[in-house]
Design an enzyme around this catalytic site. Structure first.
Site, PDB file in Angstrom:
ATOM      1  N   ALA A  47      69.497  41.283  43.103  1.00 17.01           N
ATOM      2  CA  ALA A  47      69.861  40.043  42.406  1.00 17.01           C
ATOM      3  C   ALA A  47      69.724  38.801  43.278  1.00 17.01           C
ATOM      4  CB  ALA A  47      71.288  40.157  41.884  1.00 17.01           C
ATOM      5  N   SER A  48      69.600  38.997  44.594  1.00 10.85           N
ATOM      6  CA  SER A  48      69.494  37.826  45.467  1.00 10.85           C
ATOM      7  C   SER A  48      68.030  37.405  45.629  1.00 10.85           C
ATOM      8  CB  SER A  48      70.054  38.172  46.850  1.00 10.85           C
ATOM      9  OG  SER A  48      69.338  39.295  47.353  1.00 10.85           O
ATOM     10  N   ARG A  80      72.082  43.249  48.878  1.00  8.19           N
ATOM     11  CA  ARG A  80      72.746  43.390  50.185  1.00  8.19           C
ATOM     12  C   ARG A  80      73.490  42.110  50.591  1.00  8.19           C
ATOM     13  NH1 ARG A  80      67.783  45.336  53.674  1.00  8.19           N
ATOM     14  NH2 ARG A  80      67.061  43.459  52.640  1.00  8.19           N
ATOM     15  N   HIS A 210      54.143  43.166  32.486  1.00  3.18           N
ATOM     16  CA  HIS A 210      54.596  42.059  31.638  1.00  3.18           C
ATOM     17  C   HIS A 210      53.500  41.557  30.708  1.00  3.18           C
ATOM     18  CE1 HIS A 210      52.885  39.360  34.728  1.00  3.18           C
ATOM     19  NE2 HIS A 210      52.976  38.383  33.842  1.00  3.18           N
ATOM     20  N   HIS A 272      47.305  44.991  34.399  1.00  2.00           N
ATOM     21  CA  HIS A 272      47.250  44.097  33.235  1.00  2.00           C
ATOM     22  C   HIS A 272      45.920  44.223  32.474  1.00  2.00           C
ATOM     23  CE1 HIS A 272      50.708  42.592  35.184  1.00  2.00           C
ATOM     24  NE2 HIS A 272      50.167  41.618  35.880  1.00  2.00           N
ATOM     25  N   LYS A 370      41.940  34.688  41.834  1.00  3.12           N
ATOM     26  CA  LYS A 370      42.855  33.603  42.196  1.00  3.12           C
ATOM     27  C   LYS A 370      42.018  32.426  42.680  1.00  3.12           C
ATOM     28  CE  LYS A 370      46.941  36.119  42.768  1.00  3.12           C
ATOM     29  NZ  LYS A 370      48.066  35.583  42.041  1.00  3.12           N
ATOM     30  N   GLN A 405      46.237  33.275  27.052  1.00  8.75           N
ATOM     31  CA  GLN A 405      46.863  32.068  27.603  1.00  8.75           C
ATOM     32  C   GLN A 405      45.811  31.217  28.291  1.00  8.75           C
ATOM     33  OE1 GLN A 405      49.565  34.212  30.191  1.00  8.75           O
ATOM     34  NE2 GLN A 405      48.332  33.817  31.983  1.00  8.75           N
ATOM     35  N   ASP A 431      38.708  29.315  13.558  1.00  8.78           N
ATOM     36  CA  ASP A 431      39.658  29.105  14.644  1.00  8.78           C
ATOM     37  C   ASP A 431      41.100  29.272  14.175  1.00  8.78           C
ATOM     38  OD1 ASP A 431      41.090  28.160  16.771  1.00  8.78           O
ATOM     39  OD2 ASP A 431      40.412  26.089  16.597  1.00  8.78           O
ATOM     40  N   ARG A 497      34.080  28.990  39.730  1.00  6.74           N
ATOM     41  CA  ARG A 497      34.181  30.088  38.765  1.00  6.74           C
ATOM     42  C   ARG A 497      34.080  31.454  39.442  1.00  6.74           C
ATOM     43  NH1 ARG A 497      30.211  30.614  35.908  1.00  6.74           N
ATOM     44  NH2 ARG A 497      31.204  32.030  34.478  1.00  6.74           N
TER      45      ARG A 497
HETATM   46  N1  LIG Z   1      41.271  27.522  19.418  1.00 11.78           N
HETATM   47  C1  LIG Z   1      40.899  26.981  20.525  1.00 11.78           C
HETATM   48  O1  LIG Z   1      41.706  26.462  21.264  1.00 11.78           O
HETATM   49  C2  LIG Z   1      39.458  27.014  20.904  1.00 11.78           C
HETATM   50  C3  LIG Z   1      39.090  26.527  22.140  1.00 11.78           C
HETATM   51  N2  LIG Z   1      37.804  26.563  22.508  1.00 11.78           N
HETATM   52  C4  LIG Z   1      37.487  26.073  23.857  1.00 11.78           C
HETATM   53  O2  LIG Z   1      36.155  25.691  23.953  1.00 11.78           O
HETATM   54  C5  LIG Z   1      35.649  25.944  25.259  1.00 11.78           C
HETATM   55  C6  LIG Z   1      34.332  26.708  25.200  1.00 11.78           C
HETATM   56  O3  LIG Z   1      34.508  27.928  24.520  1.00 11.78           O
HETATM   57  P1  LIG Z   1      34.071  29.332  25.146  1.00 11.78           P
HETATM   58  O4  LIG Z   1      34.515  30.376  24.217  1.00 11.78           O
HETATM   59  O5  LIG Z   1      34.513  29.445  26.550  1.00 11.78           O
HETATM   60  O6  LIG Z   1      32.504  29.272  25.069  1.00 11.78           O
HETATM   61  P2  LIG Z   1      31.352  29.069  26.124  1.00 11.78           P
HETATM   62  O7  LIG Z   1      30.118  29.427  25.388  1.00 11.78           O
HETATM   63  O8  LIG Z   1      31.469  27.751  26.757  1.00 11.78           O
HETATM   64  O9  LIG Z   1      31.638  30.167  27.232  1.00 11.78           O
HETATM   65  C7  LIG Z   1      31.472  31.500  26.934  1.00 11.78           C
HETATM   66  C8  LIG Z   1      31.720  32.370  28.129  1.00 11.78           C
HETATM   67  O10 LIG Z   1      30.807  32.161  29.172  1.00 11.78           O
HETATM   68  C9  LIG Z   1      31.454  31.987  30.447  1.00 11.78           C
HETATM   69  N3  LIG Z   1      30.629  31.093  31.248  1.00 11.78           N
HETATM   70  C10 LIG Z   1      30.788  29.772  31.495  1.00 11.78           C
HETATM   71  N4  LIG Z   1      29.807  29.332  32.308  1.00 11.78           N
HETATM   72  C11 LIG Z   1      29.023  30.398  32.564  1.00 11.78           C
HETATM   73  C12 LIG Z   1      27.847  30.597  33.334  1.00 11.78           C
HETATM   74  N5  LIG Z   1      27.309  29.594  33.995  1.00 11.78           N
HETATM   75  N6  LIG Z   1      27.295  31.838  33.387  1.00 11.78           N
HETATM   76  C13 LIG Z   1      27.861  32.859  32.719  1.00 11.78           C
HETATM   77  N7  LIG Z   1      28.966  32.720  31.971  1.00 11.78           N
HETATM   78  C14 LIG Z   1      29.535  31.517  31.893  1.00 11.78           C
HETATM   79  C15 LIG Z   1      32.771  31.377  30.044  1.00 11.78           C
HETATM   80  O11 LIG Z   1      33.822  31.306  30.872  1.00 11.78           O
HETATM   81  P3  LIG Z   1      34.156  31.806  32.382  1.00 11.78           P
HETATM   82  O12 LIG Z   1      34.147  30.593  33.243  1.00 11.78           O
HETATM   83  O13 LIG Z   1      35.512  32.396  32.265  1.00 11.78           O
HETATM   84  O14 LIG Z   1      33.150  32.806  32.836  1.00 11.78           O
HETATM   85  C16 LIG Z   1      33.065  32.220  28.804  1.00 11.78           C
HETATM   86  O15 LIG Z   1      33.455  33.531  29.171  1.00 11.78           O
HETATM   87  C17 LIG Z   1      36.726  26.737  25.982  1.00 11.78           C
HETATM   88  O16 LIG Z   1      37.421  25.878  26.823  1.00 11.78           O
HETATM   89  C18 LIG Z   1      37.617  27.212  24.865  1.00 11.78           C
HETATM   90  O17 LIG Z   1      38.940  27.395  25.249  1.00 11.78           O
HETATM   91  C19 LIG Z   1      36.837  27.058  21.709  1.00 11.78           C
HETATM   92  C20 LIG Z   1      37.153  27.536  20.461  1.00 11.78           C
HETATM   93  C21 LIG Z   1      38.490  27.549  19.963  1.00 11.78           C
HETATM   94  O1  LIG Z   2      51.585  40.439  37.892  1.00 12.13           O
HETATM   95  C1  LIG Z   2      51.136  39.367  38.260  1.00 12.13           C
HETATM   96  O2  LIG Z   2      50.918  38.396  37.347  1.00 12.13           O
HETATM   97  C2  LIG Z   2      50.911  37.033  37.736  1.00 12.13           C
HETATM   98  C3  LIG Z   2      50.336  36.258  36.552  1.00 12.13           C
HETATM   99  O3  LIG Z   2      51.207  36.366  35.463  1.00 12.13           O
HETATM  100  P1  LIG Z   2      51.165  35.264  34.301  1.00 12.13           P
HETATM  101  O4  LIG Z   2      52.110  35.786  33.289  1.00 12.13           O
HETATM  102  O5  LIG Z   2      51.607  33.980  34.920  1.00 12.13           O
HETATM  103  O6  LIG Z   2      49.762  35.195  33.834  1.00 12.13           O
HETATM  104  C4  LIG Z   2      50.091  36.823  38.999  1.00 12.13           C
HETATM  105  O7  LIG Z   2      50.223  35.484  39.437  1.00 12.13           O
HETATM  106  C5  LIG Z   2      50.603  37.746  40.090  1.00 12.13           C
HETATM  107  O8  LIG Z   2      49.777  37.633  41.240  1.00 12.13           O
HETATM  108  C6  LIG Z   2      50.618  39.185  39.613  1.00 12.13           C
HETATM  109  O9  LIG Z   2      51.303  39.993  40.540  1.00 12.13           O
END
Ligand SMILES: NC(=O)C1=CN([C@@H]2O[C@H](COP(=O)(O)OP(=O)(O)OC[C@H]3O[C@@H](n4cnc5c(N)ncnc54)[C@H](OP(=O)(O)O)[C@@H]3O)[C@@H](O)[C@H]2O)C=CC1
Ligand SMILES: O=C1O[C@H](COP(=O)(O)O)[C@@H](O)[C@H](O)[C@H]1O
Length: 527
Positions: A47-48, A80, A210, A272, A370, A405, A431, A497
């Site tokens: 708990a600490s 402890r 979680h 996860h 990260k 998220q 959407d 990325r």
């Molecule tokens: N309801 C909502 O809130 C919605 C939000 N959006 C937003 O619109 C934005 C674009 O949509 P998204 O679905 O990501 O579509 P994109 O076509 O932009 O991306 C598709 C995927 O490709 C990856 N990617 C990006 N750059 C590269 C690269 N150079 N080479 C290979 N893979 C790549 C992306 O992310 P990664 O960098 O992880 O690889 C993702 O996995 C996002 O920010 C999304 O959250 C879209 C639709 C609905």
């Molecule tokens: O289990 C873990 O998860 C967290 C990320 O959790 P989130 O709920 O904030 O997405 C991560 O930062 C940590 O390194 C890992 O041990």
């Protein structure tokens, strides 16, 4: 989580609904009663510590505040350090998010809290703790007891032995909640599982991951098995690849000592991301009973071969000299708690194949890291090209994205005719963004759901020992190869990325990235 002012009617209503649905979901799934009138004692061991102050005590407060716990629940902290309950309160206050109109309730919460100092390795201390618990439950001896091990794994064994030998509920049930790491590899995990199995029945053990408490992870089953439209295409005939991604925009922030012992594969991927993979890929369970669900998850894992170094891209972040803040101007190796010259990966991409009738040949790509460019966790199901193209290659692949998220959403990227007089095509989306569709719903935190599940006796969202052992089977050979051969991690810049080799690997396994999809600016404002 949406901000909830208790005076707002919509919010009160959603709280009532939440209460009802959490309780009924748990009852329906296992036919167990939520024992609202039975006394319960919740003991936080450690708990600490950090986990207790940042997560467990705040979660208990939120559940208590919202009257989601059995009426007669008492909370004990055990560690402890010789602390008073006022000192414990002081330590966690900044994480409790107490609103001005909740002061009275907050006082009631702390009045139900006690603290007891003792060691982790002396039976006598646990006997004294038990005397305290017995005093609190009174002559009926009927209280149910929950023990949360917010402790380093080095003391799991003595603590669980002492709980078993001295602190079990006399007439009520006893449940033990444990946090990862559940071992470091197959062998150590099996040792821990055998140890726990020698003390408790599987239904008394709640292994927390979680991510299984997150809204959209729990939604995977509803989306897949509660709709007719997805299941006919959820297979190798239609799906080109599935990517499951976890990204964090910050580094180890002084936690490098702990992190370096585990690395990103053990920290995020083996638990996860693999759990999310199971829920995405598994067959429909016979019922919502936790064992039916977990049986299906285990079947998926059993169809996955052990990974080797050729199936992964590993990376380690380096300083970004132009970074905006101090953290980003520090690489992983600049963290003073990280051993010099460590090659522990802070980024990993792994390609897994599920050798069964539904998924044979479809790559499941797990990516986590990260110090990347954004915070994001999502499942991205990319469909195959449309066969028999009549649009001169204009049609881009469909994607269904379940965003865990930030900002829960499900969106399907699809082609549509550009509105107007022409006959062009363009990329758009269907959407379901939660913050616009479910404006007044209070979204509980993952820990709130999971701790309440333990009170209710629902193991649906907890990891069973055979799942764990399959998960370690898949990753242990890879981890051994990385560690024995000191496999190098590719440097990537803080805030990028990740290594470009990861994109190349994804491309080689059939994922198509067009770079042409545009998310309409005005919609972004909902985020
Ligand atoms: N309801 C909502 O809130 C919605 C939000 N959006 C937003 O619109 C934005 C674009 O949509 P998204 O679905 O990501 O579509 P994109 O076509 O932009 O991306 C598709 C995927 O490709 C990856 N990617 C990006 N750059 C590269 C690269 N150079 N080479 C290979 N893979 C790549 C992306 O992310 P990664 O960098 O992880 O690889 C993702 O996995 C996002 O920010 C999304 O959250 C879209 C639709 C609905
Ligand atoms: O289990 C873990 O998860 C967290 C990320 O959790 P989130 O709920 O904030 O997405 C991560 O930062 C940590 O390194 C890992 O041990």
């Amino acid at each position: 989580m949406s901000v909830c002012n208790k005076n707002e009617r919509g919010c009160e209503e959603s709280l009532v609904l939440l209460r009802r649905s959490l309780k009924s979901a748990n009852m329906a799934s296992e036919g167990k009663n939520f024992e609202g009138n039975v006394p319960h004692i919740f003991v936080t061991l450690g708990a600490s510590g950090d986990l207790a102050k940042k997560k467990i005590l705040p979660t208990l407060w939120w559940l208590f505040r919202d009257s989601l716990l059995p009426a007669n629940t008492i909370f004990y902290g055990y560690a402890r350090s010789k602390l008073t309950i006022e000192e414990v309160r002081e330590k966690c206050h900044q994480y409790m998010k107490v609103k001005p109109d909740e002061e009275e309730r907050y006082e009631e919460f702390w009045a139900a809290n006690k603290y007891f100092a003792g060691s982790y390795d002396k039976r006598q201390d646990f006997e004294m703790l038990n005397q305290e618990l017995c005093k609190a439950e009174g002559p009926s001896k009927s209280a149910n007891r929950l023990f949360y091990l917010a402790l380093p794994p080095s003391v799991f064994e003595p603590v669980t032995v002492h709980i078993r030998n001295t602190c079990m509920g006399e007439k009520g049930w006893t449940r033990v909640i444990i946090e990862k790491p559940f071992g470091k590899d197959s062998e150590s995990s099996q040792r821990l599982s055998d140890h726990l199995a020698s003390l408790f029945k599987e239904e008394q053990i709640y292994r927390i991951d979680h991510y299984l408490g997150k809204e959209m992870v729990q939604n995977l089953m509803s989306l897949r098995f509660g709709n007719r439209i997805f299941s006919p295409t959820w297979n190798r005939e239609c799906v080109a690849c599935v990517q499951i991604t976890f990204k964090e925009p910050f580094g180890t922030q002084g936690r490098g000592g702990y992190f370096d012992e585990f690395g990103i594969i053990r920290d995020v991927m083996q638990n996860h991301l693999l759990q999310i993979l199971c829920l995405t890929a598994m067959e429909k369970p016979a019922s919502l009973h936790p064992d039916d669900i977990r049986n299906e998850k285990v079947k998926v894992l059993r169809c996955i071969k052990e990974l080797g170094v050729d199936d992964v891209v590993l990376g380690q972040y380096v300083a970004n000299p132009n970074g905006k803040d101090e953290d980003s101007r520090l690489g992983y190796l600049d963290d003073k708690t990280v051993p010099e010259g460590s090659s522990t990966p802070t980024f990993a991409l792994a390609v897994l194949y599920i050798n069964n009738e539904r998924w044979d040949g479809v790559p499941f790509i797990l990516r986590c890291g990260k110090a990347l460019n954004e915070r994001k966790a999502e499942v991205r199901v990319q469909y195959r090209d449309v066969p028999g193209d009549i649009f001169n290659g204009q049609a881009k692949r469909n994607e269904m994205v379940i965003r865990v998220q930030p900002g829960e959403a499900v969106y399907i990227k699809l082609m549509t005719k550009t509105p107007g007089m022409n006959f062009e095509m363009e990329e758009t989306e269907l959407d379901l963004s939660y913050n616009s569709r479910y404006k007044s719903v209070k979204m509980p935190d993952a820990y709130e759901r999971l701790i309440l599940d333990v009170f209710c006796g629902s193991q649906m969202h907890f990891v069973r020992s055979d799942e764990l052992s399959e998960a370690w089977r898949i990753f242990t050979p890879l981890l051994k190869q990385i560690e024995t051969h000191n496999a190098p991690s590719i440097p990537y810049m803080y805030g990028s990325r990740g290594p470009k080799e990861a994109d190349e690997m994804v491309k080689r396994h059939g994922f198509k990235y067009y770079g042409s999809y545009k998310w309409v600016e005005s919609q972004k404002n909902h985020l």
